[in-house]
Write a protein that holds these residues in place. Sequence first.
Motif, short mmCIF file in Angstrom:
data_model
loop_
_atom_site.label_atom_id
_atom_site.label_comp_id
_atom_site.label_asym_id
_atom_site.label_seq_id
_atom_site.Cartn_x
_atom_site.Cartn_y
_atom_site.Cartn_z
N LEU A 110 -29.55 73.15 128.62
CA LEU A 110 -29.47 73.48 127.20
C LEU A 110 -28.11 74.09 126.85
N LEU A 111 -27.68 75.07 127.63
CA LEU A 111 -26.41 75.72 127.33
C LEU A 111 -25.24 74.78 127.59
N GLY A 112 -25.29 74.05 128.71
CA GLY A 112 -24.19 73.17 129.06
C GLY A 112 -24.04 72.00 128.10
N VAL A 113 -25.14 71.32 127.78
CA VAL A 113 -25.06 70.18 126.85
C VAL A 113 -24.65 70.66 125.46
N GLY A 114 -25.20 71.80 125.03
CA GLY A 114 -24.84 72.32 123.71
C GLY A 114 -23.36 72.63 123.60
N LEU A 115 -22.82 73.34 124.59
CA LEU A 115 -21.40 73.67 124.57
C LEU A 115 -20.53 72.41 124.71
N GLY A 116 -20.97 71.47 125.55
CA GLY A 116 -20.19 70.25 125.73
C GLY A 116 -20.10 69.42 124.48
N VAL A 117 -21.22 69.26 123.77
CA VAL A 117 -21.21 68.50 122.52
C VAL A 117 -20.36 69.21 121.47
N LEU A 118 -20.53 70.52 121.36
CA LEU A 118 -19.77 71.27 120.36
C LEU A 118 -18.28 71.19 120.64
N SER A 119 -17.90 71.28 121.92
CA SER A 119 -16.49 71.20 122.29
C SER A 119 -15.92 69.82 122.00
N ALA A 120 -16.70 68.76 122.25
CA ALA A 120 -16.21 67.41 121.99
C ALA A 120 -16.02 67.14 120.50
N VAL A 121 -16.92 67.68 119.70
CA VAL A 121 -16.85 67.44 118.25
C VAL A 121 -15.77 68.30 117.61
N ARG A 122 -15.69 69.56 117.99
CA ARG A 122 -14.73 70.47 117.38
C ARG A 122 -13.35 70.40 118.04
N LEU A 226 -25.56 62.82 117.78
CA LEU A 226 -26.74 63.14 118.59
C LEU A 226 -27.56 61.92 118.97
N ARG A 227 -27.74 60.96 118.07
CA ARG A 227 -28.62 59.83 118.35
C ARG A 227 -27.92 58.70 119.09
N HIS A 228 -26.62 58.58 118.92
CA HIS A 228 -25.91 57.44 119.51
C HIS A 228 -24.93 57.87 120.61
N ALA A 229 -23.96 58.71 120.26
CA ALA A 229 -22.96 59.08 121.25
C ALA A 229 -23.57 59.88 122.41
#
Length: 311
Positions: A110-122, A226-229
């Motif tokens: 949960l923490l790793g995927v959340g931070l990874g997605v946020l970092s990739a987007v921002r 979230l649904r595709h990438a």
Amino acid sequence: MRRIARWSVSSAALTFIVSALTFVLASLTPGDAARTILGPSATPEQYQQLRRQLGLDEPLAAQYWHWLGRAVHGDLGTALSNGQTVTQTLEQRLGVSLSLIIGALLVSALLGVGLGVLSAVRGGVLGRALDVLSMVGLAVPGFWLGLLLVAAFAVAIPLFPASGYVPFADSPWQWLRSLVLPVVTLGLAGSATIAKQTRDAMLAELDRDYIVLLRAHGLPERSVVLRHALKNAAVPVVTVLGLLLVGLLSGTVLAEAVYVLPGLGSTAVMATQAHDLPLIQGVALCFTAIVVIVNLLVELLYDRLDPRSRG
């Protein structure tokens, strides 16, 4: 069916190899169970008599063959250190280790995927900070992090107990409190690795043509991410999660030692110190079974996330 057959054969081979290696390596440690049970004051006659009773005077191959024959029929023998059957001892300790492993995996995911997605987007500063956190998470020793958490949240601010375990059946709330610090200790390092892997996979997916096409058609950014990438980036993340879960098996030994938890890790240490070969074999089989099940789950997730992997 062919894949299931291959998985079954490889799992059986892995179990056999691990049990044989564990048996040989445990037998090479100095001393034996008879000496541990009797202590240094026993006479040579008493020592030899107990060795015969325990079957330790037989050749190593014969000892392993006898153990394997019983294990195939579900009899793992009797633990020499406590007189219980190995199955009973493992049943008492397995729940503690599974609680640690599953809890740490959830924290990491949960923490790793959340931070990874946020970092990739921002991106930007957040991406560089994630790189630093990943290196710190991999470099910080687990026992040191555990001691820091105990000092901070069990001594300075007594929010959680520093040691001990409360079964879920006795008190769900106390069970949860007793697991918070060890689960966080195990999960933080893993979350750094998962976060970096997620970010790298997400960045690769967000640069693909189909993402540009989805955005051009006006699909909401949240759905694109979230649904595709994220779904297409999940395959390498699942691989890392599987490896992380296997690594948590050794991490439980450390966490159970720091937080004095009665799990499989502490049982393995105790059995090794007592030269309790049946119990050592039982713990090794439990860990092997967990690895086998994890490999199967990873295969099933591959099929779910990427149908092209079937075949």
